[in-house]
Design a protein around this motif. Sequence first.
Motif, PDB file in Angstrom:
ATOM      1  N   ILE A 130       4.975 -10.709  -2.123  1.00 27.97           N
ATOM      2  CA  ILE A 130       4.899  -9.665  -3.137  1.00 27.97           C
ATOM      3  C   ILE A 130       6.302  -9.148  -3.428  1.00 27.97           C
ATOM      4  O   ILE A 130       6.946  -8.533  -2.575  1.00 27.97           O
ATOM      5  N   GLU A 131       6.784  -9.411  -4.639  1.00 24.26           N
ATOM      6  CA  GLU A 131       8.108  -8.946  -5.057  1.00 24.26           C
ATOM      7  C   GLU A 131       8.062  -7.520  -5.588  1.00 24.26           C
ATOM      8  O   GLU A 131       8.959  -6.715  -5.308  1.00 24.26           O
ATOM      9  N   THR A 132       7.024  -7.221  -6.376  1.00 23.51           N
ATOM     10  CA  THR A 132       6.869  -5.889  -6.971  1.00 23.51           C
ATOM     11  C   THR A 132       5.418  -5.446  -6.819  1.00 23.51           C
ATOM     12  O   THR A 132       4.521  -6.261  -6.563  1.00 23.51           O
ATOM     13  N   ALA A 133       5.173  -4.163  -7.003  1.00 27.53           N
ATOM     14  CA  ALA A 133       3.814  -3.623  -6.887  1.00 27.53           C
ATOM     15  C   ALA A 133       2.861  -4.304  -7.854  1.00 27.53           C
ATOM     16  O   ALA A 133       1.666  -4.477  -7.560  1.00 27.53           O
ATOM     17  N   ALA A 134       3.379  -4.719  -9.009  1.00 30.63           N
ATOM     18  CA  ALA A 134       2.531  -5.376 -10.008  1.00 30.63           C
ATOM     19  C   ALA A 134       1.975  -6.697  -9.500  1.00 30.63           C
ATOM     20  O   ALA A 134       0.905  -7.146  -9.932  1.00 30.63           O
ATOM     21  N   ASP A 135       2.658  -7.317  -8.547  1.00 31.03           N
ATOM     22  CA  ASP A 135       2.197  -8.602  -8.001  1.00 31.03           C
ATOM     23  C   ASP A 135       0.911  -8.472  -7.194  1.00 31.03           C
ATOM     24  O   ASP A 135       0.201  -9.461  -6.986  1.00 31.03           O
ATOM     25  N   VAL A 136       0.613  -7.270  -6.727  1.00 30.46           N
ATOM     26  CA  VAL A 136      -0.572  -7.065  -5.892  1.00 30.46           C
ATOM     27  C   VAL A 136      -1.844  -7.465  -6.630  1.00 30.46           C
ATOM     28  O   VAL A 136      -2.797  -7.979  -6.041  1.00 30.46           O
ATOM     29  N   ALA A 137      -1.852  -7.256  -7.941  1.00 28.90           N
ATOM     30  CA  ALA A 137      -3.037  -7.585  -8.735  1.00 28.90           C
ATOM     31  C   ALA A 137      -3.375  -9.065  -8.671  1.00 28.90           C
ATOM     32  O   ALA A 137      -4.532  -9.460  -8.882  1.00 28.90           O
ATOM     33  N   THR A 138      -2.383  -9.907  -8.375  1.00 28.87           N
ATOM     34  CA  THR A 138      -2.608 -11.356  -8.349  1.00 28.87           C
ATOM     35  C   THR A 138      -3.055 -11.867  -6.977  1.00 28.87           C
ATOM     36  O   THR A 138      -3.373 -13.043  -6.842  1.00 28.87           O
ATOM     37  N   VAL A 139      -3.083 -10.998  -5.986  1.00 35.20           N
ATOM     38  CA  VAL A 139      -3.445 -11.422  -4.627  1.00 35.20           C
ATOM     39  C   VAL A 139      -4.920 -11.797  -4.587  1.00 35.20           C
ATOM     40  O   VAL A 139      -5.797 -11.001  -4.940  1.00 35.20           O
ATOM     41  N   ASP A 140      -5.224 -13.020  -4.141  1.00 40.64           N
ATOM     42  CA  ASP A 140      -6.622 -13.455  -4.060  1.00 40.64           C
ATOM     43  C   ASP A 140      -7.017 -13.820  -2.627  1.00 40.64           C
ATOM     44  O   ASP A 140      -7.995 -14.538  -2.400  1.00 40.64           O
ATOM     45  N   LEU A 141      -6.260 -13.323  -1.664  1.00 42.86           N
ATOM     46  CA  LEU A 141      -6.613 -13.530  -0.266  1.00 42.86           C
ATOM     47  C   LEU A 141      -7.776 -12.624   0.109  1.00 42.86           C
ATOM     48  O   LEU A 141      -7.892 -11.511  -0.403  1.00 42.86           O
ATOM     49  N   PRO A 142      -8.632 -13.060   1.007  1.00 45.37           N
ATOM     50  CA  PRO A 142      -9.726 -12.190   1.453  1.00 45.37           C
ATOM     51  C   PRO A 142      -9.188 -11.056   2.334  1.00 45.37           C
ATOM     52  O   PRO A 142      -8.280 -11.273   3.143  1.00 45.37           O
ATOM     53  N   PHE A 143      -9.728  -9.867   2.148  1.00 42.61           N
ATOM     54  CA  PHE A 143      -9.336  -8.747   2.993  1.00 42.61           C
ATOM     55  C   PHE A 143     -10.153  -8.771   4.285  1.00 42.61           C
ATOM     56  O   PHE A 143     -11.279  -9.265   4.299  1.00 42.61           O
ATOM     57  N   PRO A 144      -9.573  -8.262   5.400  1.00 43.99           N
ATOM     58  CA  PRO A 144      -8.265  -7.605   5.486  1.00 43.99           C
ATOM     59  C   PRO A 144      -7.117  -8.603   5.464  1.00 43.99           C
ATOM     60  O   PRO A 144      -7.276  -9.781   5.805  1.00 43.99           O
ATOM     61  N   VAL A 145      -5.951  -8.085   5.057  1.00 42.40           N
ATOM     62  CA  VAL A 145      -4.718  -8.859   5.092  1.00 42.40           C
ATOM     63  C   VAL A 145      -3.710  -8.108   5.963  1.00 42.40           C
ATOM     64  O   VAL A 145      -3.932  -6.955   6.346  1.00 42.40           O
ATOM     65  N   PHE A 146      -2.635  -8.792   6.266  1.00 45.05           N
ATOM     66  CA  PHE A 146      -1.576  -8.183   7.075  1.00 45.05           C
ATOM     67  C   PHE A 146      -0.296  -8.192   6.256  1.00 45.05           C
ATOM     68  O   PHE A 146       0.105  -9.237   5.735  1.00 45.05           O
ATOM     69  N   ALA A 147       0.352  -7.040   6.126  1.00 42.48           N
ATOM     70  CA  ALA A 147       1.540  -6.902   5.290  1.00 42.48           C
ATOM     71  C   ALA A 147       2.742  -6.505   6.147  1.00 42.48           C
ATOM     72  O   ALA A 147       2.658  -5.583   6.957  1.00 42.48           O
ATOM     73  N   LYS A 148       3.847  -7.197   5.945  1.00 40.58           N
ATOM     74  CA  LYS A 148       5.063  -6.888   6.697  1.00 40.58           C
ATOM     75  C   LYS A 148       6.281  -7.310   5.866  1.00 40.58           C
ATOM     76  O   LYS A 148       6.156  -8.115   4.924  1.00 40.58           O
ATOM     77  N   PRO A 149       7.454  -6.790   6.185  1.00 40.82           N
ATOM     78  CA  PRO A 149       8.653  -7.224   5.469  1.00 40.82           C
ATOM     79  C   PRO A 149       8.868  -8.725   5.607  1.00 40.82           C
ATOM     80  O   PRO A 149       8.554  -9.315   6.647  1.00 40.82           O
ATOM     81  N   LEU A 150       9.419  -9.317   4.566  1.00 40.87           N
ATOM     82  CA  LEU A 150       9.627 -10.762   4.551  1.00 40.87           C
ATOM     83  C   LEU A 150      10.632 -11.210   5.598  1.00 40.87           C
ATOM     84  O   LEU A 150      10.510 -12.310   6.142  1.00 40.87           O
TER      85      LEU A 150
END
Length: 339
Positions: A130-150
């Motif tokens: 995810i580069e920008t907040a707008a990219d979140v809309a394109t996420v199609d992974l099933p929740f839950p997901v894990f988010a961390k710095p690249l």
Amino acid sequence: MMTLGFTYDLRDDYLAQGFSAEDAAEFDSQETIDAIEFALQQYGFNVAKIGNIKALAEALVAGKSWNIVFNICEGVKGIGREAQVPALLEAYGIPYVFSNSDVMVLTMNKALAKVIVQNRGIPTASFVVIETAADVATVDLPFPVFAKPLAEGTGKGISSKSIVYDKTSLERICTEITKKFHQPTLVETYLPGRDLTVGIVGSADQARTIAVMETFYQAGAEPGSQSLYNKENWKKVLSYAVVEDETAKAAADIALRSWRALGCLDGGRVDLRCDEQGIPNFLEVNAIAGLRPYHSDLPMLCRMVGIEHAELIHLIMDSALHRYGLTIKNKIKQATSVR
């Protein structure tokens, strides 16, 4: 006597410059520097302590050189920060310990590392960057997901909020990561299973696993993650054990395949987590693993199987000297063998 240069980022130096405890979390304590210096002297080297990359640059401009450099500099800025010292030494033709500059960039960028291991058929969780907040809309992974710095280490940017259950929360945490760390967010399918790390020494077909260590979360730990809080307070909230069951054997195999696929050298650590089926999945590789004697995972798992800190450093040096075709005539102590 062979002269070895020693490059490192001393945590106290950066704290004195105004870095926060979190900003300086990856840098090394005086205890670590002293322990490594002792081990290298024990091996038979004349150790020249250099310090950070700026001190190294000044020394090189002044015409100084060494037979080989033991480098544990983490660097300060950019995804290529761990590659800065290796690249500088490569430019001057000076041998050094641990992975090449290109590998340091590759392993720091966790998404690129996952692409490489994935292409080798090694299990790793599905992911997006995810580069920008707008990219979140394109996420199609099933929740839950894990988010961390690249591109962070030592659990920086990971907390109880990293396990995310909906897109609204995901957008919030991605925005926080971008603002705080000035880098993209790696979003992965959450892996709910066992938390494993594998110690490795050696390079290419000479690389060998040392042991597989499992992390157990105790009362008070942030759930399901190797967060900075958990790592800094591990004596209170975590416990560790070497494991040797079938899952551990699978983890060791996956870790070694990942290490070789990424081109890592001399010594380090591969972190894995099991999925819902109990299959170990590659998370990341630590090409410059922490070497704090009684705190960092690699020395801890080594000690659990009878390899003391100095012996670990000797095994790492054995690999590096072999790669460069160097020999040290006055070697004092023979390193312990590994599995």
